[in-house]
Design a protein around this motif. Structure first.
Motif, PDB file in Angstrom:
ATOM      1  N   GLN A 183      31.076  36.470  33.494  1.00 58.45           N
ATOM      2  CA  GLN A 183      31.669  35.400  34.299  1.00 58.45           C
ATOM      3  C   GLN A 183      33.158  35.644  34.510  1.00 58.45           C
ATOM      4  O   GLN A 183      33.672  35.486  35.603  1.00 58.45           O
ATOM      5  N   GLY A 184      33.845  36.050  33.461  1.00 62.55           N
ATOM      6  CA  GLY A 184      35.265  36.365  33.581  1.00 62.55           C
ATOM      7  C   GLY A 184      35.505  37.545  34.522  1.00 62.55           C
ATOM      8  O   GLY A 184      36.442  37.536  35.332  1.00 62.55           O
ATOM      9  N   PHE A 185      34.656  38.557  34.423  1.00 66.60           N
ATOM     10  CA  PHE A 185      34.785  39.722  35.301  1.00 66.60           C
ATOM     11  C   PHE A 185      34.561  39.337  36.758  1.00 66.60           C
ATOM     12  O   PHE A 185      35.305  39.775  37.646  1.00 66.60           O
ATOM     13  N   LEU A 186      33.563  38.506  37.023  1.00 66.79           N
ATOM     14  CA  LEU A 186      33.290  38.087  38.403  1.00 66.79           C
ATOM     15  C   LEU A 186      34.434  37.267  38.981  1.00 66.79           C
ATOM     16  O   LEU A 186      34.744  37.373  40.170  1.00 66.79           O
ATOM     17  N   SER A 187      35.074  36.462  38.157  1.00 68.05           N
ATOM     18  CA  SER A 187      36.247  35.700  38.611  1.00 68.05           C
ATOM     19  C   SER A 187      37.374  36.649  38.977  1.00 68.05           C
ATOM     20  O   SER A 187      38.058  36.465  39.990  1.00 68.05           O
ATOM     21  N   PHE A 188      37.568  37.688  38.162  1.00 68.11           N
ATOM     22  CA  PHE A 188      38.594  38.692  38.441  1.00 68.11           C
ATOM     23  C   PHE A 188      38.300  39.418  39.752  1.00 68.11           C
ATOM     24  O   PHE A 188      39.186  39.592  40.593  1.00 68.11           O
ATOM     25  N   VAL A 189      37.046  39.836  39.947  1.00 64.39           N
ATOM     26  CA  VAL A 189      36.665  40.548  41.165  1.00 64.39           C
ATOM     27  C   VAL A 189      36.917  39.676  42.397  1.00 64.39           C
ATOM     28  O   VAL A 189      37.471  40.140  43.400  1.00 64.39           O
TER      29      VAL A 189
END
Length: 178
Positions: free
Chosen positions: A31-37
């Motif tokens: 979830q954190g990675f998708l927010s960053f992307v």
């Protein structure tokens, strides 16, 4: 399904679903990675909430109710008994715990019946006898908090239900000691 050397902009919902099936424990990190992307101009992808199996949910609820009823046979403290009763009422009758905890003594009729002027929920045995046995209180609330002028909090109920038997001595409380 691997992304390999392809740019992050080629990432799709299928990649996310495949990764979650392979590694379900990585949901929070993903979830954190998708927010960053998404913040960096990549695709806006989401993680679907896992579906709850209604049969497993029902089995968990029944197991929780059985465990609470077993603990209520010999509670360690009056606070634990009241927390168990509030939890059982909430689970058995599908009432929000906050509503049960805000119950006032005036809203309990003999029998015992909760909220006799509104829904009139008549408690079945053995819960009815537990309510009559452990709800010996002179305050305004049926489930009084530490000082009696406020209802018991959800946090206090959670704390009482989480106490392990090795932390406290297992002798049951006698009503005559109150």
């Amino acid at each position: 399904m691997a992304l390999g050397d392809a740019p992050v902009t080629d990432l799709s919902q299928r990649h996310i679903a495949s990764m979650l099936r392979a590694r379900p424990g990585h949901r929070a990190a993903l979830q954190g990675f998708l927010s960053f992307v998404a913040a960096e101009g990549g695709p806006r992808l989401t993680i679907a909430k896992p579906r709850q199996d209604p049969i497993a949910q029902e089995q968990r609820l029944r197991a929780d109710i059985r465990a609470c009823r077993k603990r209520l046979k010999s509670p360690r403290t009056v606070a634990e008994a009241r927390a168990l009763i509030a939890s059982l009422i909430a689970k058995v009758y599908a009432i929000p715990l906050t509503r049960v905890l805000n119950l006032r003594r005036a809203e309990i009729a003999p029998g015992p019946t909760l909220w006799p002027d509104a829904e009139a929920i008549r408690l079945a045995e053995p819960l009815a006898s537990a309510v009559s046995r452990w709800m010996v209180s002179t305050g305004d609330f049926a489930f009084p908090g530490r000082h009696g002028h406020q209802p018991l909090s959800e946090t206090a109920v959670r704390y009482q239900l989480s106490l392990k038997s090795h932390l406290l001595d297992r002798r049951p409380v006698r009503l005559s000691s109150l």
